[in-house]
Design an enzyme around this catalytic site. Structure first.
Site, PDB file in Angstrom:
ATOM      1  N   LYS A 295       0.764  -1.171  -0.162  1.00 57.03           N
ATOM      2  CA  LYS A 295      -0.072  -0.075   0.032  1.00 57.03           C
ATOM      3  C   LYS A 295       0.866   1.432   0.098  1.00 57.03           C
ATOM      4  O   LYS A 295       0.701   2.120  -0.918  1.00 57.03           O
ATOM      5  CB  LYS A 295      -0.983   0.004   1.217  1.00 57.03           C
ATOM      6  CG  LYS A 295      -1.848  -1.235   1.009  1.00 57.03           C
ATOM      7  CD  LYS A 295      -2.705  -1.321   2.424  1.00 57.03           C
ATOM      8  CE  LYS A 295      -3.745  -2.618   2.085  1.00 57.03           C
ATOM      9  NZ  LYS A 295      -3.003  -4.147   2.022  1.00 57.03           N
TER      10      LYS A 295
ATOM     11  N   LYS B  38      -8.091   1.699   5.089  1.00 59.09           N
ATOM     12  CA  LYS B  38      -7.425   0.314   5.434  1.00 59.09           C
ATOM     13  C   LYS B  38      -6.274   0.245   6.235  1.00 59.09           C
ATOM     14  O   LYS B  38      -5.331   1.405   6.410  1.00 59.09           O
ATOM     15  CB  LYS B  38      -7.512  -0.285   4.187  1.00 59.09           C
ATOM     16  CG  LYS B  38      -6.686   0.136   3.109  1.00 59.09           C
ATOM     17  CD  LYS B  38      -6.866  -0.401   1.853  1.00 59.09           C
ATOM     18  CE  LYS B  38      -6.189   0.290   0.643  1.00 59.09           C
ATOM     19  NZ  LYS B  38      -6.892  -0.367  -0.593  1.00 59.09           N
TER      20      LYS B  38
END
Length: 320
Positions: free
Chosen positions: A128, A163
């Site tokens: 990410k 997230k």
């Protein structure tokens, strides 16, 4: 290239996989088709002794059978540097145990083994966070521990996705609006009250119709078809593990542009098998630990992505 390649795989327990869906198994089929010698290891089989990487490896054979898909031989302690190639296919979470494993594999690399993907790259490229190296490819993104900054980001964009940085398979992914009464508790949960980093991205509504597409790169070059993962009607997540539907589609011009921006850096870094997650033309994650999607694309498009990866590995070995 060696006359007969010794190829090891480090993975989760092979007895627990879903054989008709598992991408690692597709890779092993392709390696076995080339008469490569297969060896099987789990994380608990790896060790370092006086700077040398070892593994309690078992001979492995695989077959296309949904009930009985593998046979393992007796374990043998082997120097990992004696393996020509090692497929690192352990699934996340990317925790300290995963990091320790990359140190063992890096010593195997130093002894001559080709690790796919490269151990240092696995350690450095959080799936990410590493999108930050390609901001021109991404929607607005914020990585922070500060809950007030995240709330301000939600007010700026109206609707956001938040997230954790270490998850996989759609776990702990939230879609929240700036007026959502749960926004504060979601941010508290993900940042542990400001004690750990989390990621927020502008919500991209295209996911509802066109899904979250997995674009696969083999040694920097894109496979010509992507896997669009369409969320279930009751869910926001474009993850097969969360119930999304996988539909293969041809790459579009934007996909190819994204691959042209990111692929060369992956190739240079020794990341031979990478999955870009693309929503509405924006990259949301760069998957390097254990990308999937091979079986679905192969089934729908008649491709053999595992074979293409083995070709790339063979080319790397030949160039040594």
């Amino acid at each position: 290239m060696p006359q007969r390649v010794r190829c090891a795989v480090v993975m989760d327990p092979i007895a627990d996989i879903k054989p008709v869906k598992d991408s690692t198994l597709a890779m092993l089929y392709a390696a076995q088709e080339r008469s490569w010698e297969l060896w099987y290891l789990e994380l608990g089989d790896l060790s370092l002794r006086d700077g040398q990487a070892f593994g309690r490896a078992r001979p492995l054979s695989v077959r296309i059978d949904p009930v009985d898909w593998f046979t393992l031989g007796e374990p043998v302690v082997r120097a990992l540097g004696d393996m020509h190639a090692i497929l690192m296919r352990k699934d996340p979470p990317f925790d300290t145990e995963y990091i320790y494993t990359t140190y063992v594999l890096e010593r195997a690399e130093a002894a001559g083994s080709l690790v796919v993907n490269r151990a240092g790259g696995l350690r450095d490229m959080n799936e990410k966070v590493y999108t930050a190296w390609f901001p021109e490819c991404c929607a607005p993104t914020l990585i922070t521990r500060d809950m007030a900054d995240m709330a301000a980001f939600a007010r700026e964009h109206g609707r956001i996705v938040v997230k954790p940085l270490h998850g996989m398979g759609g776990r702990s992914i939230f879609v929240v609006d700036q007026t959502d009464k749960n926004l504060s508790v979601v941010l508290e949960t993900l940042t542990n009250y400001g004690g750990q980093y989390a990621i927020a991205q502008r919500y991209i509504p295209d996911i509802v119709e066109t899904g979250d597409s997995r674009v696969l790169l083999v040694d920097g070059e894109p496979i010509p078809h992507a896997l669009a993962r369409i969320p279930a009607a009751h869910d926001n997540r474009g993850n097969l593990a969360a119930g999304a539907r996988g539909v293969a589609r041809a790459l579009n011009e934007r996909d190819r542009w994204l691959a042209a921006r990111i692929g060369p850096q992956m190739r240079k870094a020794g990341m031979l098998f990478v999955g870009l997650d693309v929503i509405g033309g924006f990259v949301t994650e760069i998957n390097v630990t254990s990308p999937t999607g091979i079986r679905e694309i192969d089934k729908q498009c008649g491709t053999d992505i595992g074979a293409r990866l083995m070709d790339a590995i063979a080319a790397r070995l030949s160039a040594r």
